[in-house]
Design an enzyme around this catalytic site. Sequence first.
Site, PDB file in Angstrom:
ATOM      1  N   ASP A 255       0.799  -1.223   0.000  1.00 42.74           N
ATOM      2  CA  ASP A 255       0.000   0.000   0.000  1.00 42.74           C
ATOM      3  C   ASP A 255       0.833   1.275   0.000  1.00 42.74           C
ATOM      4  OD1 ASP A 255      -2.624  -0.890  -0.210  1.00 42.74           O
ATOM      5  OD2 ASP A 255      -2.816  -1.265   1.938  1.00 42.74           O
TER       6      ASP A 255
ATOM      7  N   ASP B   9      -6.737  -4.763  -3.416  1.00 43.10           N
ATOM      8  CA  ASP B   9      -6.413  -3.385  -3.046  1.00 43.10           C
ATOM      9  C   ASP B   9      -5.196  -2.854  -3.813  1.00 43.10           C
ATOM     10  OD1 ASP B   9      -7.473  -5.161  -1.024  1.00 43.10           O
ATOM     11  OD2 ASP B   9      -7.474  -3.504   0.395  1.00 43.10           O
TER      12      ASP B   9
END
Length: 374
Positions: free
Chosen positions: A95, A152
């Site tokens: 991320d 994600d």
Amino acid sequence: MQAVNQSLDAGAIWKRIEAKLSVMHETIGDKSPHVAGADGKYDDQRVDWWTSGFWPGILWIAHEMTGEEKYKTSAWSWDERLERQMIEKNSFDHDVGFHFLPTAVFKYQLTGDADAERRALFAANFLAGRFNLNGRFIRAWNSDMHGWSIIDTAMNLSLLFWATRQSGDPRFEQIAKAHADTVLRHFIREDGSVNHIVCFDPHTGLYDETRGGQGAAPDSGWSRGAAWALYGMANTFRYTADRAYLRAAQRVAHYFVANLPEDNVPHWDFRADVQLDNEPRDTSAGAIAASGMLELAELLPEKEGRVYRQAAERILQSLHDHYATWEDDSHEAMLLHGTGHKPAGQNIDVSLIYGDYFFVEAIAKLNGWKHRIF
């Protein structure tokens, strides 16, 4: 909730956002917020927590849209804070795009700051280093599960595409496209629903299994995962012009819109239960999907893209009308009724900073904001 029929007045909504942001700026300060519960106060997470880039991203948007220096001043040091954490013990993972796109990349685009550019390229190298060559995927998290990858990550690929454009080094884009192809092959289902976790053998790269993760089950329809997928694939098309990614984004968008309830704000999982009325909503999924569908609308001819813009506006109108805190200055968040991780019993019916970010981003787009961070 009532169905939303009126047309969206993006200018009026931005005025409400502006007023709310002024209050949030004073109450949140330099915290690294993730969740605001029933007391309306945002927590203060570690700088390396996956959500830490969203508050400074909101500040940068606020600065660009309003011209107010206070937002720029508050956002300025965030990429430096992230860099300092990078050279200490940390938990950075797949991320890092969520960390460095709305901080270093945005800062560089707005100001030309050379240190911001350097920090963003450093983060892109870090993300590229998580690529599994045999499996053609970017590894998720930092656990012992070296073969796990998650949907994600599709939203973090923009950092790699940006790095190739900025540096001229094609390897970043090559890795991003390889991972995006794996998303097409293993994450996005034929009907447009999306897997959260896909597991591969980390040595051979062969597919092993699918896990439910933050969805209700391995074959469920986690709404935020669908939002990440449709937005991430739209971005990938914007960078590559490969229509396979565009059509995948459209397929997910169709699934998302077809499964929305009457008030156009999604439940946390579209297949969580036969009786979805008893399941919590996830306003963050709605905001992310709406911003992603505005991207789709921009990428398509006007007549084809109109349906996505209209769907996005319906979601955003409902979020504004029924799920926001406009009249409560004591509440530090903007949107209510988000769902973080329902299967784990974590952060249910709360405010989430990424919900606030993508709501602000989407309304800014409707008011002419042209920067594309994700």
